[in-house]
Structures are given as C-alpha cells and as structure tokens.
Design a protein around this motif. Sequence first.
Motif, PDB file in Angstrom:
ATOM      1  N   ILE A   1      22.943  -5.936  31.855  1.00 33.03           N
ATOM      2  CA  ILE A   1      23.410  -7.031  30.998  1.00 33.03           C
ATOM      3  C   ILE A   1      22.225  -7.622  30.239  1.00 33.03           C
ATOM      4  CG2 ILE A   1      24.295  -9.406  31.058  1.00 33.03           C
ATOM      5  CD1 ILE A   1      26.145  -8.458  33.360  1.00 33.03           C
ATOM      6  N   PHE A   2      22.404  -7.784  28.928  1.00 28.47           N
ATOM      7  CA  PHE A   2      21.394  -8.411  28.086  1.00 28.47           C
ATOM      8  C   PHE A   2      21.954  -9.703  27.503  1.00 28.47           C
ATOM      9  CE2 PHE A   2      19.848  -4.070  28.102  1.00 28.47           C
ATOM     10  CZ  PHE A   2      18.472  -4.199  28.040  1.00 28.47           C
ATOM     11  N   GLN A   3      21.248 -10.790  27.745  1.00 27.04           N
ATOM     12  CA  GLN A   3      21.592 -12.089  27.164  1.00 27.04           C
ATOM     13  C   GLN A   3      20.339 -12.682  26.539  1.00 27.04           C
ATOM     14  OE1 GLN A   3      25.734 -12.452  27.913  1.00 27.04           O
ATOM     15  NE2 GLN A   3      24.406 -13.848  26.796  1.00 27.04           N
ATOM     16  N   ALA A   4      20.525 -13.420  25.442  1.00 27.17           N
ATOM     17  CA  ALA A   4      19.370 -14.028  24.784  1.00 27.17           C
ATOM     18  C   ALA A   4      19.840 -14.896  23.626  1.00 27.17           C
ATOM     19  CB  ALA A   4      18.424 -12.948  24.258  1.00 27.17           C
ATOM     20  N   MET A   5      18.936 -15.708  23.141  1.00 24.15           N
ATOM     21  CA  MET A   5      19.173 -16.417  21.891  1.00 24.15           C
ATOM     22  C   MET A   5      19.056 -15.415  20.748  1.00 24.15           C
ATOM     23  SD  MET A   5      19.779 -19.558  22.731  1.00 24.15           S
ATOM     24  CE  MET A   5      19.502 -20.585  21.274  1.00 24.15           C
ATOM     25  N   ASP A   6      19.568 -15.783  19.588  1.00 24.91           N
ATOM     26  CA  ASP A   6      19.516 -14.901  18.423  1.00 24.91           C
ATOM     27  C   ASP A   6      18.066 -14.539  18.093  1.00 24.91           C
ATOM     28  OD1 ASP A   6      22.313 -14.803  17.833  1.00 24.91           O
ATOM     29  OD2 ASP A   6      22.165 -16.840  17.037  1.00 24.91           O
ATOM     30  N   ALA A   7      17.861 -13.279  17.703  1.00 26.27           N
ATOM     31  CA  ALA A   7      16.565 -12.731  17.273  1.00 26.27           C
ATOM     32  C   ALA A   7      15.598 -12.500  18.421  1.00 26.27           C
ATOM     33  CB  ALA A   7      15.907 -13.623  16.216  1.00 26.27           C
ATOM     34  N   ALA A   8      16.093 -12.506  19.665  1.00 27.94           N
ATOM     35  CA  ALA A   8      15.200 -12.291  20.808  1.00 27.94           C
ATOM     36  C   ALA A   8      14.853 -10.819  21.006  1.00 27.94           C
ATOM     37  CB  ALA A   8      15.818 -12.849  22.081  1.00 27.94           C
ATOM     38  N   GLY A   9      15.587  -9.913  20.346  1.00 26.70           N
ATOM     39  CA  GLY A   9      15.238  -8.492  20.423  1.00 26.70           C
ATOM     40  C   GLY A   9      16.104  -7.657  21.341  1.00 26.70           C
ATOM     41  N   LYS A  10      17.345  -8.100  21.584  1.00 24.61           N
ATOM     42  CA  LYS A  10      18.233  -7.329  22.468  1.00 24.61           C
ATOM     43  C   LYS A  10      18.486  -5.930  21.929  1.00 24.61           C
ATOM     44  CE  LYS A  10      21.804 -10.011  22.470  1.00 24.61           C
ATOM     45  NZ  LYS A  10      21.296 -10.820  21.337  1.00 24.61           N
ATOM     46  N   ASP A  11      18.845  -5.832  20.651  1.00 24.66           N
ATOM     47  CA  ASP A  11      19.172  -4.529  20.055  1.00 24.66           C
ATOM     48  C   ASP A  11      17.980  -3.576  20.136  1.00 24.66           C
ATOM     49  OD1 ASP A  11      21.595  -5.647  19.469  1.00 24.66           O
ATOM     50  OD2 ASP A  11      21.262  -5.794  17.307  1.00 24.66           O
TER      51      ASP A  11
END
Length: 302
Positions: free
Chosen positions: A73-83
Amino acid sequence: MLTSCKAILIMQNITKNFKISSNKKISLNDFDTAYTADYKKEDAKELLEELVSQTAELQDKLYAANKYSLLIIFQAMDAAGKDGAIKHTMSGINPQGCQVYSFKQPSTEEYDHDFLWRHYKALPERGRIGIHNRSHYENVLVSKVHPEYVLKENIPGIKSTDDIGKKFWERRYETINAFEKSLSENGTVIIKFFLHLSKDEQKERFLKRIDDGAKNWKFSSADIEEREHWDEYMKAYEDAIEATSKEHAPWYVIPADKKWFSRIAISHIIVETLKELDLKYPTLPEEEMKKLQESKKLLTGE
C-alpha cells in the motif's frame, strides 16, 4: 561506493528506523523527510538495480509457490512520488505476477457498498503482488479532513457531519484492522508505505509541474486547495498510522524529499519482507519426478 558490509548495516537500520511499532504514538515532525542515511545519490542507481533484481527473483518464487500474496500500500500527499516509486521499485518483476490499482474518488456504485468493497475486489491472488496506489486508508484520511464525503456513503444514523466524531473514526480503524488481520491469516502479507514529503518540497515539485509542459497534466488547482489542509492531513496520517500499524500489517514512514533514497528504502523493505517468507520452488512428488526423467529419455532419444 559504500562497502557491502556497511551497506547491509544501513539497510538493516532502514527497516528498524522506518517501521512503526504497534500502538506507538508518533509525531511526523520527528521524522526527517530529507534523510538519506550515509548514501550518496551516485550510489543509488547500482544499489537499486541490485534490489530490483532480488525482488524479481523472490517474486518468481512467490508466483511458483502459490501460497502467499503480497499487498503493498502506498499513501502520501500529492507529489510525494508514489507513481515513480512504483515504477522504479517494481521495474524488474514479471507482469503476470503483479497487479496495480490506482484508486480515485468512489463511483456511485462504490458508494452504494461499504467502504472496503472496492478494495476487496482489487486484492492480489495467491502468488501475486498487489500494489494499491492510495487505498482503503483514503476513508480515514481524505474523509477525515473532509467529513462531508462520509455523508455520500449514506450510513444509517449519520445525517450530518455533526454525527461523525471520535467514536466513528475509532470504529473505522477497528474495521480496517479486522480486514487486514483476516487477510494476513489467509496468506496475504501486507506492508504499508507512507511517503513523508515536506511542505517545502511539495511546493517545489508543484512549481516544476506548472513550468514543465510535459508535467502539466499531473497538476490540478485542487492540489492547492488540499495543500491548505496540510496540518489536518498530517494529524489524520498520525492517527491512522498509530491506530493501524500492526505486526501483521506494519506501516513504514519513508523520507520522500529525495526520490532516489525513498526508492532504495522501499525496495529494501520489499526484499526483506519476501525473504522472511522463506520462499522455495515447489518440489514435485516422487512419482512426478520419475515421469520427468522418462520424458527426458524420450526427448533425448528422438
């Protein structure tokens, strides 16, 4: 380049330092978003390639054994680099053994079911790795910052946001814990990554998206609106991580200001998690082994 012994020691510390213990109170302010251990950016490419190679080998055994599945599972604020993290850490694995889901705002059909319904549907089969880019945790993160979204679920007894208080969120955490516990007991190994980005770094990445025509599509004015709720989101993440980091489904807080380092850390944790399963290729019964040898004789005798 770091010596192999020193690199191994640093990697062991990554798992130890980033893993959140069960029932531990945390403050995200205590985590350095720019942390890189003793690594240098120029060392990252070679190390990541080695970790990706190990992941591919372990995934092949996972697929062949068909006993466990792995949910990341990947969670983060926008632009944190999940993709980017998903792209780089999983670049060497067999596509047949991996499935990626990116969860967006729920549809009308999804709102007509309980909040876990669409996530049950996206779980990985035995032998496969499932990656959830955002997840069921949106229901205790975005929905906690914007409780009006909960009203769309049409839950009995919830008529207004005034009905959504501390007890509601505690019950939702309990539901998530029960969900993940059930998955774990049935062979799904769970690891959860929070990519911890600083507000200043997010600003820089947003500006790059605006200035770079090839990245304009990644930016939305809604991102700025959500940024205004930064402190609320940090509190929501702290609450969710504290309530749901369990030994069978641990959270890892990953420094995300340096993308190259976050990818190394994530890859290492994935590799170590798979190694702990002691995966082996299936051994055929004696009768089947005899048939293999007979088949070999027939083929070599042609």
